[in-house]
Enzyme design. Structure first.
Site, PDB file in Angstrom:
ATOM      1  N   CYS A 241       0.934  -1.304  -0.039  1.00  0.00           N
ATOM      2  CA  CYS A 241       0.084  -0.218   0.212  1.00  0.00           C
ATOM      3  C   CYS A 241       1.155   1.278   0.387  1.00  0.00           C
ATOM      4  O   CYS A 241       1.232   1.113   0.893  1.00  0.00           O
ATOM      5  CB  CYS A 241      -1.228  -0.402   0.704  1.00  0.00           C
TER       6      CYS A 241
ATOM      7  N   CYS B 140      -3.892   7.423  -1.627  1.00  0.00           N
ATOM      8  CA  CYS B 140      -5.307   7.840  -2.382  1.00  0.00           C
ATOM      9  C   CYS B 140      -5.952   8.114  -1.372  1.00  0.00           C
ATOM     10  O   CYS B 140      -7.271   8.577  -2.295  1.00  0.00           O
ATOM     11  CB  CYS B 140      -5.362   5.640  -2.818  1.00  0.00           C
TER      12      CYS B 140
ATOM     13  N   THR C 253      -3.889   5.103   7.716  1.00  0.00           N
ATOM     14  CA  THR C 253      -2.888   4.354   6.323  1.00  0.00           C
ATOM     15  C   THR C 253      -2.519   5.557   6.191  1.00  0.00           C
ATOM     16  O   THR C 253      -2.764   6.826   6.245  1.00  0.00           O
ATOM     17  CB  THR C 253      -4.002   4.494   5.168  1.00  0.00           C
TER      18      THR C 253
ATOM     19  N   GLU D  48       0.113   1.276   9.326  1.00  0.00           N
ATOM     20  CA  GLU D  48      -1.032   2.320   9.999  1.00  0.00           C
ATOM     21  C   GLU D  48      -1.439   3.307  11.314  1.00  0.00           C
ATOM     22  O   GLU D  48      -0.047   2.116  12.073  1.00  0.00           O
ATOM     23  CB  GLU D  48      -2.592   1.371  10.204  1.00  0.00           C
TER      24      GLU D  48
ATOM     25  N   HIS E 286     -13.057   5.958  -3.649  1.00  0.00           N
ATOM     26  CA  HIS E 286     -11.840   4.711  -2.995  1.00  0.00           C
ATOM     27  C   HIS E 286     -12.168   3.272  -3.124  1.00  0.00           C
ATOM     28  O   HIS E 286     -11.304   2.940  -3.580  1.00  0.00           O
ATOM     29  CB  HIS E 286     -12.209   5.713  -1.142  1.00  0.00           C
TER      30      HIS E 286
ATOM     31  N   TYR F  21      -9.375   0.917  -5.511  1.00  0.00           N
ATOM     32  CA  TYR F  21      -9.101  -0.343  -4.988  1.00  0.00           C
ATOM     33  C   TYR F  21      -8.386  -1.267  -6.307  1.00  0.00           C
ATOM     34  O   TYR F  21      -8.615  -2.812  -6.153  1.00  0.00           O
ATOM     35  CB  TYR F  21      -9.474  -1.884  -3.702  1.00  0.00           C
TER      36      TYR F  21
ATOM     37  N   CYS G 195      -5.447  -0.693  -6.849  1.00  0.00           N
ATOM     38  CA  CYS G 195      -3.975  -0.457  -6.385  1.00  0.00           C
ATOM     39  C   CYS G 195      -3.654  -2.165  -5.805  1.00  0.00           C
ATOM     40  O   CYS G 195      -2.749  -3.152  -6.227  1.00  0.00           O
ATOM     41  CB  CYS G 195      -3.933   0.169  -5.134  1.00  0.00           C
TER      42      CYS G 195
ATOM     43  N   GLU H  10      -6.500  -5.320   4.267  1.00  0.00           N
ATOM     44  CA  GLU H  10      -6.950  -3.491   3.841  1.00  0.00           C
ATOM     45  C   GLU H  10      -8.148  -3.910   2.922  1.00  0.00           C
ATOM     46  O   GLU H  10      -8.699  -3.456   2.878  1.00  0.00           O
ATOM     47  CB  GLU H  10      -5.685  -3.152   3.937  1.00  0.00           C
TER      48      GLU H  10
HETATM   49  C1  FAD Z   1      -5.385  -1.676   6.548  1.00  0.00           C
HETATM   50  C2  FAD Z   1      -6.279  -0.764   6.872  1.00  0.00           C
HETATM   51  C3  FAD Z   1      -6.049   0.331   6.564  1.00  0.00           C
HETATM   52  C4  FAD Z   1      -7.256   1.113   6.382  1.00  0.00           C
HETATM   53  N1  FAD Z   1      -6.988   2.564   6.340  1.00  0.00           N
HETATM   54  C5  FAD Z   1      -7.497   4.146   6.776  1.00  0.00           C
HETATM   55  C6  FAD Z   1      -7.529   4.893   5.847  1.00  0.00           C
HETATM   56  O1  FAD Z   1      -6.241   5.699   5.971  1.00  0.00           O
HETATM   57  N2  FAD Z   1      -8.898   6.258   6.524  1.00  0.00           N
HETATM   58  C7  FAD Z   1      -9.362   5.640   7.127  1.00  0.00           C
HETATM   59  O2  FAD Z   1     -10.309   6.829   7.224  1.00  0.00           O
HETATM   60  N3  FAD Z   1      -9.754   4.436   7.355  1.00  0.00           N
HETATM   61  C8  FAD Z   1      -8.913   3.389   7.241  1.00  0.00           C
HETATM   62  N4  FAD Z   1      -9.847   2.313   7.300  1.00  0.00           N
HETATM   63  C9  FAD Z   1     -10.296   1.808   8.356  1.00  0.00           C
HETATM   64  C10 FAD Z   1     -11.565   0.718   7.428  1.00  0.00           C
HETATM   65  O3  FAD Z   1     -12.456   1.791   6.455  1.00  0.00           O
HETATM   66  C11 FAD Z   1     -12.382   0.657   8.593  1.00  0.00           C
HETATM   67  O4  FAD Z   1     -11.809  -0.685   8.823  1.00  0.00           O
HETATM   68  C12 FAD Z   1     -14.269  -0.616   8.057  1.00  0.00           C
HETATM   69  O5  FAD Z   1     -14.531   0.781   7.530  1.00  0.00           O
HETATM   70  C13 FAD Z   1     -14.482  -1.487   8.762  1.00  0.00           C
HETATM   71  O6  FAD Z   1     -14.272  -0.208  10.067  1.00  0.00           O
HETATM   72  P1  FAD Z   1     -13.900  -1.568  11.148  1.00  0.00           P
HETATM   73  O7  FAD Z   1     -12.933  -1.393  10.890  1.00  0.00           O
HETATM   74  O8  FAD Z   1     -14.009  -0.783  12.412  1.00  0.00           O
HETATM   75  O9  FAD Z   1     -14.113  -2.528  11.790  1.00  0.00           O
HETATM   76  P2  FAD Z   1     -16.214  -2.475  12.407  1.00  0.00           P
HETATM   77  O10 FAD Z   1     -17.442  -1.698  12.135  1.00  0.00           O
HETATM   78  O11 FAD Z   1     -15.697  -3.265  13.733  1.00  0.00           O
HETATM   79  O12 FAD Z   1     -16.497  -4.103  11.385  1.00  0.00           O
HETATM   80  C14 FAD Z   1     -16.550  -5.589  11.830  1.00  0.00           C
HETATM   81  C15 FAD Z   1     -18.214  -5.684  11.463  1.00  0.00           C
HETATM   82  O13 FAD Z   1     -19.122  -5.748  11.994  1.00  0.00           O
HETATM   83  C16 FAD Z   1     -19.433  -5.129  11.342  1.00  0.00           C
HETATM   84  N5  FAD Z   1     -20.484  -3.848  11.606  1.00  0.00           N
HETATM   85  C17 FAD Z   1     -20.070  -2.884  11.635  1.00  0.00           C
HETATM   86  N6  FAD Z   1     -20.450  -1.803  12.338  1.00  0.00           N
HETATM   87  C18 FAD Z   1     -22.197  -3.088  11.696  1.00  0.00           C
HETATM   88  C19 FAD Z   1     -23.656  -2.560  12.472  1.00  0.00           C
HETATM   89  N7  FAD Z   1     -23.741  -1.109  12.735  1.00  0.00           N
HETATM   90  N8  FAD Z   1     -24.688  -3.198  11.436  1.00  0.00           N
HETATM   91  C20 FAD Z   1     -23.567  -5.089  11.753  1.00  0.00           C
HETATM   92  N9  FAD Z   1     -22.707  -5.039  11.458  1.00  0.00           N
HETATM   93  C21 FAD Z   1     -21.854  -4.511  11.575  1.00  0.00           C
HETATM   94  C22 FAD Z   1     -19.035  -5.212   9.762  1.00  0.00           C
HETATM   95  O14 FAD Z   1     -19.484  -5.237   8.605  1.00  0.00           O
HETATM   96  C23 FAD Z   1     -18.137  -5.893   9.664  1.00  0.00           C
HETATM   97  O15 FAD Z   1     -18.506  -7.531   9.329  1.00  0.00           O
HETATM   98  C24 FAD Z   1      -8.187   1.142   7.220  1.00  0.00           C
HETATM   99  C25 FAD Z   1      -8.481  -0.354   7.284  1.00  0.00           C
HETATM  100  C26 FAD Z   1      -7.468  -1.353   7.678  1.00  0.00           C
HETATM  101  C27 FAD Z   1      -8.058  -1.978   7.927  1.00  0.00           C
HETATM  102  S1  SF4 Z   2      -6.230   2.684  -2.165  1.00  0.00           S
HETATM  103 FE1  SF4 Z   2      -4.713   0.710  -2.338  1.00  0.00          FE
HETATM  104  S2  SF4 Z   2      -2.560   1.704  -2.765  1.00  0.00           S
HETATM  105 FE2  SF4 Z   2      -4.201   2.918  -2.075  1.00  0.00          FE
HETATM  106  S3  SF4 Z   2      -4.128   3.581  -0.282  1.00  0.00           S
HETATM  107 FE3  SF4 Z   2      -6.014   2.436  -0.390  1.00  0.00          FE
HETATM  108  S4  SF4 Z   2      -5.175   0.265  -0.031  1.00  0.00           S
HETATM  109 FE4  SF4 Z   2      -3.405   1.387  -0.498  1.00  0.00          FE
END
Ligand code: FAD
Ligand code: SF4
Length: 515
Positions: free
Chosen positions: A110, A114, A201, A267, A302, A306, A308, A456
């Protein structure tokens, strides 16, 4: 970065090369914790540096291939890095995807920029439409900030995901109000915010963070409807670095066991404690009715970003083919078939992402936005297909991928020659090369770059269910039922319902040029 107390976040000269970018990160005195200790200079930290190298690659690509990775800015009148560009045409949106695939190929991870690019493009139309509805001054403020960021050649982090506490409750109903970022105080000059954003990220590798709400908000969530740009080194911010599987391998010396010693993702959790945002950097404050629009438009861009992962997938397919070659089985029919399957799945990801971009439409503000339905289909594929590619790569790798001894053992006077002898593949292939490819596959499917390639892919830009909700919303079942009923001769079905043509199908059948 050359900040001043009077003008935080300002960059004195445009950052153009990877080296200039790396230099811009030095001496910022960020409050970063890793392994329970403060990190003095992240740029020199062996565990953090690979993630900085990955962002640096986005600058170097702009130098080596400006057609692909730069664009002409209507705001500065100069060529700028494409990650900072506001899409002026359908081709601009398409070229974002091409650049992303290329960077995935070059880094195998990553490259982090983006989220900021997609935040920029979504905020262009959303600030315009908030102003239209509420008479606010957000759009011009936003354009001023875009111009500043483009002039500096900055990295923008997109801070959307709150820590969220009890997922069944909206922000105002949480036991602790800080579980979503919110305004704590307002003055004549601006607002103060508190809360935390998770999984951010490249946040430490950025120059600015744009905070945005993460879910649809109601009237009682007004203080949570805040969008603003904050310098990464603003007072009141604490960064807590996220661990990645096998991350300490990059602190052991040597480059073999890391698998991909040069590049990695990043992250961190970002905690805001009364962080000030001046009025001129606020792009939404209290317009809760526009939070859902921002989340939907951001995730639209966004989710097709992906692609990417198709660039990273190219690397994994190459690694799988290389190990099959080193093992002497490259010509076996089942191996060839598995490589075809990997390629088929990888190109499916790319096809849907690029199709979404090609089906972009012009928004009222003038920015082009990709197709929402296909962007969601792209991201939904991404929640599954990299896992299948990883499974097939591990199949082709064989068990040594997880049982191979360390680099130190290979270099040992007594046991090194034994390992060279017993871990050899086909004649003509070196044992070390075989080990290097196996470690790369380990890195991408179990190690630190599996964070980007697998988990991710699952959760970034929203967990799988979020895409299914969006796909369901646009699936137009009533319209499709009419199509079926007409052909089946059921009743007097009307296939050309105006609502149907206003939505997804209208975009499908639009033959106008997007430029
Ligand atoms: C490597 C990585 C990089 C990331 N980078 C960024 C970034 O740069 N900026 C950024 O803003 N975010 C970033 N994210 C965040 C990403 O958008 C969130 O991980 C994603 O939206 C899920 O939220 P959570 O991790 O809190 O999981 P959760 O919300 O806890 O979800 C876990 C599970 O519960 C379910 N769930 C959640 N809420 C509910 C609900 N109300 N009702 C029923 N089911 C539910 C989901 O569908 C899922 O199956 C990144 C995540 C990862 C893993
Ligand atoms: S789109 Fe792909 S490379 Fe770009 S920030 Fe997200 S995971 Fe990283």
């Amino acid at each position: 970065m050359p900040d001043t107390a009077e003008n935080p976040g300002q960059i004195k000269s445009t950052i153009r090369t990877g080296q200039e970018y790396i230099d811009s990160l030095r001496g910022r005195n960020l409050k970063i914790f890793l392994f329970g200790e403060r990190v003095d200079e992240p740029v020199d930290h062996p565990m953090i540096r690979p993630s900085i190298n990955a962002v640096a690659a986005t600058y170097d690509l702009a130098v080596s291939n400006p057609e692909l990775a730069t664009a002409m800015s209507p705001y500065t009148g100069e060529r700028i890095n494409r990650f900072l560009h506001i899409a002026q045409s359908r081709d601009d949106v398409v070229n974002q995807n091409k650049m992303q695939r290329r960077l995935g190929q070059l880094t195998g991870t990553c490259f982090q920029r983006c989220v900021g690019m997609d935040a920029f493009n979504s905020l262009h139309s959303v600030t315009f439409e908030i102003d239209e509805a509420h008479g606010t001054p957000y759009h011009q403020r936003f354009l001023d900030f875009v111009t500043l960021a483009q002039s500096g050649g900055c990295v923008i982090g997109g801070a959307m995901t709150d820590v969220k506490g009890d997922r069944s409750k909206p922000p105002h109903a949480q036991a602790d109000p800080d579980l979503y970022v919110h305004v704590t105080r307002r003055t004549e000059e601006g607002v103060y915010i508190s809360g935390a954003k998770a999984h951010q990220t490249g946040c430490i590798n950025s120059h600015w963070l744009i905070v945005m709400p993460t879910i649809r908000l109601g009237e009682q969530d007004r203080d949570y409807a805040i969008v603003g740009a904050i310098p990464v080194d603003a007072e009141g911010i604490t960064y807590i670095y996220g661990r990645q599987s096998c991350d300490t391998r990059s602190m052991e010396g040597g480059d073999l066991d890391a698998g991909n010693a040069q590049y990695g993702g990043q992250e961190a959790m970002v905690i805001f404690k009364d962080v000030f945002i001046p009025n001129e950097r606020i792009f939404m404050d209290g317009e809760y009715d526009f939070a859902a629009m921002l989340v939907e438009r951001f995730t639209c861009y966004h989710r097709r970003s992906y692609v990417c992962k198709s660039g990273v997938g190219d690397v994994l397919i190459g690694a799988a083919a290389a190990i099959a070659d080193y093992n002497g089985v490259e010509k076996a029919s089942h191996i060839r078939d598995k490589l075809v399957e990997m390629t088929h799945q990888n190109e499916t990801i790319y096809s849907t992402g690029i199709a979404s971009s090609y089906q972009s439409t012009k928004m009222k503000s003038g920015v082009y936005k990709c197709d929402d339905m296909i962007a969601n289909v792209c991201k939904h594929h991404v929640t599954k297909m990299p896992y299948e590619l990883a499974r097939l790569a591990q199949d082709l790798a064989g068990g040594l991928m997880v049982t191979a001894p360390s680099q130190q053992d290979f270099e040992h006077e007594e046991i090194g020659p034994l390992l060279q002898k017993f871990l050899k593949g086909r004649e003509g292939a070196s044992t070390e090369d075989r080990l290097r490819i196996l470690r790369l596959i380990e890195n991408m499917t179990l190690g630190r770059n599996a964070v980007g390639y697998l988990t991710e892919s699952m959760h970034g830009a929203g967990s799988p269910q979020a895409q299914r909700v969006q796909i369901a919303r646009q699936s137009q079942l009533e319209y499709k039922k009419k199509l079926a009923k007409k052909l089946a001769g059921v009743g007097a079905a009307d296939t050309e319902s105006p609502t149907a043509q206003e939505e997804y199908m209208a975009r499908v059948f639009n033959v106008e040029s997007g430029d």
